[in-house]
Motif scaffolding. Structure first.
Motif, mmCIF file in Angstrom:
data_model
loop_
_atom_site.group_PDB
_atom_site.id
_atom_site.type_symbol
_atom_site.label_atom_id
_atom_site.label_comp_id
_atom_site.label_asym_id
_atom_site.label_seq_id
_atom_site.Cartn_x
_atom_site.Cartn_y
_atom_site.Cartn_z
ATOM 1 N N TRP A 1 0.545 -1.600 0.346
ATOM 2 C CA TRP A 1 -0.086 -0.156 -0.143
ATOM 3 C C TRP A 1 0.661 1.011 0.012
ATOM 4 O O TRP A 1 0.356 2.186 -0.485
ATOM 5 N N ALA A 2 2.236 1.401 0.388
ATOM 6 C CA ALA A 2 3.006 1.838 0.536
ATOM 7 C C ALA A 2 3.581 2.441 -0.716
ATOM 8 O O ALA A 2 3.457 3.714 -1.316
ATOM 9 N N LEU A 3 3.757 1.248 -1.703
ATOM 10 C CA LEU A 3 4.266 1.667 -3.017
ATOM 11 C C LEU A 3 3.319 1.441 -4.130
ATOM 12 O O LEU A 3 3.055 2.724 -4.665
ATOM 13 N N ILE A 4 2.080 1.256 -3.328
ATOM 14 C CA ILE A 4 0.924 1.957 -4.490
ATOM 15 C C ILE A 4 0.601 3.068 -4.311
ATOM 16 O O ILE A 4 -0.044 4.214 -5.455
ATOM 17 N N ALA A 5 0.389 4.161 -3.247
ATOM 18 C CA ALA A 5 -0.128 5.530 -2.803
ATOM 19 C C ALA A 5 1.651 6.055 -3.198
ATOM 20 O O ALA A 5 1.592 7.336 -3.996
ATOM 21 N N LEU A 6 3.204 5.631 -3.723
ATOM 22 C CA LEU A 6 3.706 6.250 -3.707
ATOM 23 C C LEU A 6 3.341 6.816 -5.687
ATOM 24 O O LEU A 6 3.833 7.877 -5.280
#
Length: 395
Positions: A24-29
Motif C-alpha cells: 500500500w505504501a508503494l501503491i500510494a507512492l
C-alpha cells in the motif's frame, strides 16, 4: 483470510504480511508520482478512481472481516479487475501486480484459490497491457512471459505459506503439549512428595509416638495389677509411664515442627542404645545382654539405628514372650551392623506384613542399608540391620 502474525510464527508469515503493508505504501507512492507527473488528466482520474475503489474494498474487508457486503474473495476479484484497468491506462502500471502479489496469498484461504486468483491477475495485466498497445502480438507475448514469471513466484508463495503455517501450528502444538506435560509432571511430583511425606510421618509416628503409647499401656496395666501387691514396683512403673509420656510429648513437638531437632539426645550411638536398653530392662524385667562398640556416625545414622532398636524391642515386648534379649552393635569394614536376637516364640517371616518391619526396611534403605529377619516358630528371632558408613557419616 490469513490471520495476522502471532508470536511464534515463522519468518515467512511475518514477511508476507510485511509485504502486504508495504504494497500500500508503494501503491500510494506510484499513484502520487503519476498524479504529479505528465500523465494525461483522463488517465490520472482513472488511476485515482481505481485506487480509491481498491483501497475502500481493502479497508472494508481488512477492518471488518466476515462482513456480508464483501468477502476476501470478492476483494481479490476487485483487485484483478483493478490490475487489468491500471495496465490498460498506462505503460508500467503492470508493476502493481508484483506489488500486490502478497495480498492474493493473505486474503485467499487455500493454496488453490491463491494460485487461481494470482493467475487471473497475471491474465488481467497481460490483456490490459495488450489492449493499451492495440492488441499487438509482440507486446502480448512479452507481457505474457513477464506475467508468467511473476505468477510462478506467486505459485511458490502459495505452496510455501500453508507449509509455514503447518510448521507454526505443529510447534504451537508441541509447546502446548510440553506445557501440559510439565504441568502433569509437577502435579505427579507434588503428589509423590506428599505421599512420601505422609509415609515419613507415618513411620516417625509409628516408631516414636505409637511405641511410646504402647509402652504406656503395658506399664499402666502392670502397675494396676501390682498396685496392691508391690507398691514400690508400681511406683517405678508409674515413673516410667511419666517419663515415656514426656518423651512422647517431645517427639510430638518435633513432628509438628515446634522443636528444631530430632528429639534424640546427643551422644554416641552406643550411649544412646544403652539408655534405651536400660529402660527396656527396667520396664519389662527381661535379661538383656549387650555388646555395643563405640561406633562413630552422624546424627541421622544414629537415629536410624535407635529407631530399629526401639521397633525390635517393642515387637519383643508385645509378641515374642521372650526371657532373654541380645543386642550387638559392631563396626564392619564397610559399615555398621546392629543385631538384635531373642529366645521368644518366633514367627513365620513370609507371613509377616506389619508396618514395623517394612518401616525399618525403608528407613535403612534411605542410607543404602538393609534389614535381614531370621525367625521360625519356637526358635526365636534375629534382626540384622546394616548401614554403610561414608566419610560423611564418620563424624
Amino acid at each position: 483470510m490469513l490471520q495476522r502474525p502471532q508470536r511464534g510464527d515463522p519468518f515467512w508469515i511475518w514477511a508476507l504480511h510485511g509485504w502486504e503493508a508495504l504494497s500500500w505504501a508503494l501503491i500510494a507512492l506510484v499513484t502520487l508520482i503519476t498524479l504529479l507527473g505528465g500523465t494525461p488528466p483522463g488517465r490520472k482520474l482513472g488511476l485515482l478512481a481505481l485506487m480509491a475503489v481498491l483501497a475502500l474494498c481493502w479497508a472494508l474487508v481488512r477492518r471488518r472481516p466476515g462482513n456480508p457486503v464483501l468477502s476476501p474473495y470478492g476483494y481479490l476479484c476487485v483487485l484483478v479487475v483493478v490490475l487489468g484497468g491500471v495496465s490498460c491506462l498506462g505503460d508500467g502500471f503492470g508493476v502493481f501486480y508484483t506489488v500486490t502479489l502478497a495480498q492474493f496469498i493473505v486474503f485467499a484461504d487455500s493454496p488453490r484459490g491463491a494460485v487461481l486468483l494470482t493467475g487471473l491477475g497475471a491474465l488481467a495485466i497481460t490483456v490490459g497491457g495488450s489492449l493499451r498497445e492495440g492488441g499487438r502480438a509482440d507486446v502480448f507475448l512479452t507481457n505474457t512471459i513477464s506475467s508468467l514469471a511473476v505468477w510462478a513466484v506467486a505459485v511458490v508463495m502459495a505452496v510455501l505459506t500453508p507449509r509455514a503455517l503447518a510448521q507454526r501450528d505443529e510447534r504451537a502444538a508441541l509447546r502446548a503439549e510440553l506445557k501440559s506435560t510439565q504441568a502433569e509432571l509437577a502435579e505427579v511430583y507434588q503428589r509423590q512428595g506428599a505421599a512420601e511425606e505422609r509415609e515419613r510421618l507415618a513411620r516417625e509416628i509409628h516408631d516414636t509416638l505409637a511405641q511410646g503409647f504402647a509402652s504406656i499401656i503395658v506399664l499402666a496395666e502392670a502397675a494396676r495389677s501390682q498396685l496392691a501387691l508391690d507398691a514400690d514396683r508400681s511406683a517405678q512403673q508409674l515413673q516410667s509411664i511419666e517419663q515415656t509420656a514426656r518423651e512422647n510429648l517431645a517427639e510430638a513437638r518435633v513432628l509438628v515442627g515446634a522443636a528444631p531437632s530430632s528429639g534424640v539426645a546427643a551422644g554416641s550411638v552406643a550411649t544412646t542404645l544403652r539408655r534405651t536398653l536400660d529402660r527396656f530392662t527396667e520396664d519389662t524385667g527381661l535379661t538383656v545382654t549387650a555388646e555395643l562398640a563405640d561406633v562413630e556416625c552422624d546424627q541421622p545414622t544414629r537415629i536410624a539405628l535407635l529407631r530399629c532398636t526401639q521397633e525390635s524391642l517393642a515387637n519383643i515386648r508385645r509378641h515374642a514372650a521372650a526371657s532373654t534379649v541380645g543386642v550387638v552393635l559392631a563396626r564392619q569394614p564397610d559399615g555398621v551392623e546392629l543385631e538384635i536376637t531373642d529366645d521368644g516364640r518366633g514367627f513365620v517371616v513370609e507371613d509377616s506384613h506389619g508396618f514395623g518391619l517394612d518401616g525399618m526396611r525403608r528407613r535403612l534403605a534411605e542410607f543404602g542399608g538393609g534389614l535381614t529377619v531370621t525367625s521360625s516358630v519356637g526358635d526365636g528371632t534375629r534382626i540384622l540391620a546394616t548401614i554403610p558408613l561414608s566419610d560423611r557419616s564418620q563424624v
